[in-house]
Scaffold this active site. Structure first.
Site, PDB file in Angstrom:
ATOM      1  NE  ARG A 192      -4.031   1.937   0.810  1.00  0.00           N
ATOM      2  CZ  ARG A 192      -5.047   2.178   0.364  1.00  0.00           C
ATOM      3  NH1 ARG A 192      -5.158   1.851  -0.845  1.00  0.00           N
ATOM      4  NH2 ARG A 192      -6.253   2.910   0.734  1.00  0.00           N
ATOM      5  CB  THR A 224      -9.493  -0.972  -7.545  1.00  0.00           C
ATOM      6  OG1 THR A 224      -9.348   0.605  -6.943  1.00  0.00           O
ATOM      7  CG2 THR A 224      -8.346  -1.816  -7.117  1.00  0.00           C
ATOM      8  CG  ASP A 282      -8.605   5.277  -0.172  1.00  0.00           C
ATOM      9  OD1 ASP A 282      -9.955   5.800  -0.440  1.00  0.00           O
ATOM     10  OD2 ASP A 282      -8.034   4.226  -0.710  1.00  0.00           O
ATOM     11  N   GLY A 324     -13.658  -1.809  -6.782  1.00  0.00           N
ATOM     12  CA  GLY A 324     -15.005  -1.120  -6.523  1.00  0.00           C
ATOM     13  C   GLY A 324     -15.094  -0.126  -5.237  1.00  0.00           C
ATOM     14  N   GLY A 325     -13.939   0.227  -4.732  1.00  0.00           N
ATOM     15  CA  GLY A 325     -14.121   1.148  -3.667  1.00  0.00           C
ATOM     16  C   GLY A 325     -14.653   0.337  -2.441  1.00  0.00           C
TER      17      GLY A 325
HETATM   18  O1  DON Z   1      -8.124   1.420  -1.029  1.00  0.00           O
HETATM   19  C1  DON Z   1      -9.341   1.345  -1.465  1.00  0.00           C
HETATM   20  O2  DON Z   1     -10.268   1.034  -0.831  1.00  0.00           O
HETATM   21  C2  DON Z   1      -9.495   2.304  -2.538  1.00  0.00           C
HETATM   22  N1  DON Z   1      -8.393   3.080  -2.978  1.00  0.00           N
HETATM   23  C3  DON Z   1     -10.133   1.508  -3.718  1.00  0.00           C
HETATM   24  C4  DON Z   1     -10.299   2.213  -4.957  1.00  0.00           C
HETATM   25  C5  DON Z   1     -11.101   1.559  -5.848  1.00  0.00           C
HETATM   26  O3  DON Z   1     -11.629   0.537  -5.459  1.00  0.00           O
HETATM   27  C6  DON Z   1     -11.473   2.229  -6.948  1.00  0.00           C
HETATM   28  N2  DON Z   1     -12.197   1.259  -7.814  1.00  0.00           N
HETATM   29  N3  DON Z   1     -12.729   0.666  -8.316  1.00  0.00           N
END
Ligand code: DON
Length: 561
Positions: A106, A372, A414, A464-465
């Site tokens: 990360r 993502t 985030d 998917g955030g």
């Molecule tokens: O780490 C996370 O939870 C977010 N930065 C993930 C971002 C994300 O999944 C965007 N899309 N699909």
């Protein structure tokens, strides 16, 4: 028995209907495979070029780690909206002896970050600051992560062989699918706004089949190919990044780059109806949240429950309300904040939380187009890997350090930029996830591996955030509770709830008017939204058949041998 038969009939019909409503994958440019049963090994990724490259590595004696490294670099070229070297991610690795480990690569907050760096003089968040441009970037972890994976698990022991395919792809160019062309056209304005130098993404009108060549990126990848992690964190690439940061008010320094290191961590795990589920622990909230959802719903017998009827949806939603509430309070980077993992995943404690059917009064919203990417790989030696990686938003910060060719992440968003202020996925946090120099921002990424009787059962994950957590949860329910076939489980429609906003989001055809009325009767709002997630799943049947399933929501591609 009758009910089981009805359920099967019902969701097969439902999956068919859903497939009709999905955007069709782009078969005009690449041959795309949505599912396949194979004997030895397989790769499922978001892009056919990346799948092809991963598969070649497997066929040439590479193991799951080798293929993952090649796929990661390939995605940075052919899938620049999320594939990356300027971002980070998490992976779970299960070796042939059955040992599961997890790697945290990360991004980190730069050393000069401060808690209030995105606030104005009155203490209010300046919205774009944590999302766009150089100040939104965390210190990238991907290249270090891949190199760390290589050192520990590579079978080929030849780093350059793993990076070379991506170098060639960037040099020779890759063909754009319809969805890649569309998304590049959509974000031209942001690319122009954050890059005054020439970059390959700028063009009047991208069309399906156009070739995207990325010579700067090819040079950077060559440096990584020749020098390992130092090709990125030191030397010309690092110098270019630092110069660009200084010129555009970013904070990343030479020391931040040089000192970045990924971390092997213990995965979190639980037993669910006789299956063992392993997932990513903090600084991702994904694994803990997934375990909590499974523990909260395990006592509920789904045998007589019809798939996605009110009982199923409300049971999930009630658990999700608890889980996202706990995420907000207790989760952050464990190197900076004590995360009480044992109490958070103790089902006896969890089950003491009351379900609160009360309405939240906040005004949270969620963006719908999150990007993502996830890939799942199984090799012929019995190893498997589950990797979720990201720049955060589509094309991250849009900022490309001059001369490097790669897009930097916007992962700083985030963090909880202000206590109680929602990030772009509508999730909030407080102390546990406040900004501190060198700290990792909380994530929802949930790369997951499941075993049954100590044998591999499934490898999965999704973008998917915040919907990542609920999507992975639903796939597990689809496979284990509703006994779906792997591709059915992935293709079935999905819904999402995270407490704030107090709304059940659902994909087209998931909820009927009758169900929406029922949900509203128990005080939930329901709202249709764009497709949720893009799951890449590999299951192993009891007979040892490797069953690959790529999400029908995009150009995702599953191939094996
Ligand atoms: O780490 C996370 O939870 C977010 N930065 C993930 C971002 C994300 O999944 C965007 N899309 N699909």
């Amino acid at each position: 028995m009758k009910r089981v038969f009805f359920n099967r009939f019902y969701y097969s019909l439902f999956v068919l209907l859903f497939l009709f409503s999905c955007k069709k994958p782009d078969h005009s440019v690449y041959s795309i495979n949505k599912h396949e049963d194979v004997e030895h090994a397989g790769v499922v990724t978001a892009h056919p070029e990346a799948t092809k490259i991963g598969l070649e590595i497997l066929k040439n004696g590479g193991n799951a780690a080798d293929a993952a490294i090649a796929v990661q670099f390939a995605l940075a070229v052919c899938y620049p909206r999320a594939g990356n070297i300027g971002g980070g991610g998490f992976l779970l690795y299960r070796d042939s002896m059955g040992e599961v480990t997890s790697l945290d690569f990360r991004e980190k907050a730069p050393g000069q970050s401060t808690r209030d760096m995105y606030l104005d003089n009155s203490g209010n968040p300046i919205d774009e600051k944590s999302k766009l441009g150089a100040l939104a970037c965390g210190v990238p972890g991907t290249v270090d992560g891949m190199y760390t994976l290589f050192l520990r698990y590579s079978r080929l022991k030849d780093w350059s062989k793993l990076v070379l395919p991506a170098v060639l792809l960037a040099e020779n160019g890759c063909k754009l699918t319809a969805s890649e062309a569309e998304i590049l056209n959509k974000y031209q304005h942001n690319f122009r706004r954050f890059n005054k130098h020439s970059i390959p993404f700028l063009k009047e009108n991208w069309r399906t089949g156009d070739i995207l060549k990325q010579p700067d990126l090819a040079r950077t990848l060559r440096l990584i190919m020749e020098n390992g992690r130092n090709g990125f964190y030191k030397g010309p690439t690092a110098e270019k990044m630092i110069n660009a940061m200084q010129k555009h008010n970013g904070l990343i320094s030479a020391d931040d780059l040089d000192s970045y290191s990924s971390v092997w961590r213990n995965p979190v795990s639980t037993e669910y109806r006789g299956y063992r589920v392993f997932s990513m622990g903090p600084p991702s909230s994904g694994g803990i949240a997934l375990i909590q959802l499974l523990e909260l719903t395990e006592k509920f017998d789904f045998t007589d429950v019809v798939f996605q009827k009110c009982e199923h949806i409300t049971q999930n939603v009630l658990s999700e309300r608890i889980v996202f509430g706990l995420r907000e309070q207790y989760l952050g980077d464990p190197d900076y904040y004590h995360v009480p993992i044992l109490s958070l995943t103790d089902s006896a404690i969890l089950n003491t939380y009351q379900y609160h059917p009360t309405k939240f009064t906040d005004h949270h919203t969620m963006v719908e187009k999150e990007e993502t990417t996830h890939y799942s790989i199984v090799d012929e030696f019995g190893n498997s890997v589950s990797v979720t990686t990201t720049l955060n938003g589509n094309f991250g910060s849009y900022f490309i350090p001059e001369g490097t060719g790669f897009i930097m992440n916007n992962e700083m968003d985030d963090f909880s930029v202000k206590s109680g202020h929602p990030n772009m996925f509508g999730v909030i946090g407080h102390e546990a996830n406040r900004i501190e120099p060198g700290k990792r921002m909380l994530s929802s990424m949930t790369p997951t591996i499941i075993t049954k009787d100590e044998k591999l059962f499934a490898v999965l994950g999704t973008p998917g955030g915040s919907t990542i957590i609920t999507s992975v949860f639903q796939i597990i329910q689809n496979l284990i509770d509703f006994k779906m076939e792997p591709f059915e489980a992935v293709a079935a429609g999905r819904f999402h709830y995270q407490g704030k906003p107090d709304t059940v989001f659902y994909e087209e055809r998931v909820l009927t008017t009758h169900m929406i009325d029922q949900l509203q009767a128990i005080r939930y709002h329901a709202k249709q939204r764009s497709p949720i997630g893009r799951v890449e799943l590999i299951c192993i049947s009891p007979e040892g058949i490797i069953r690959l399933a790529a999400d029908p929501r995009g150009d995702d591609d599953a191939k094996g041998y």
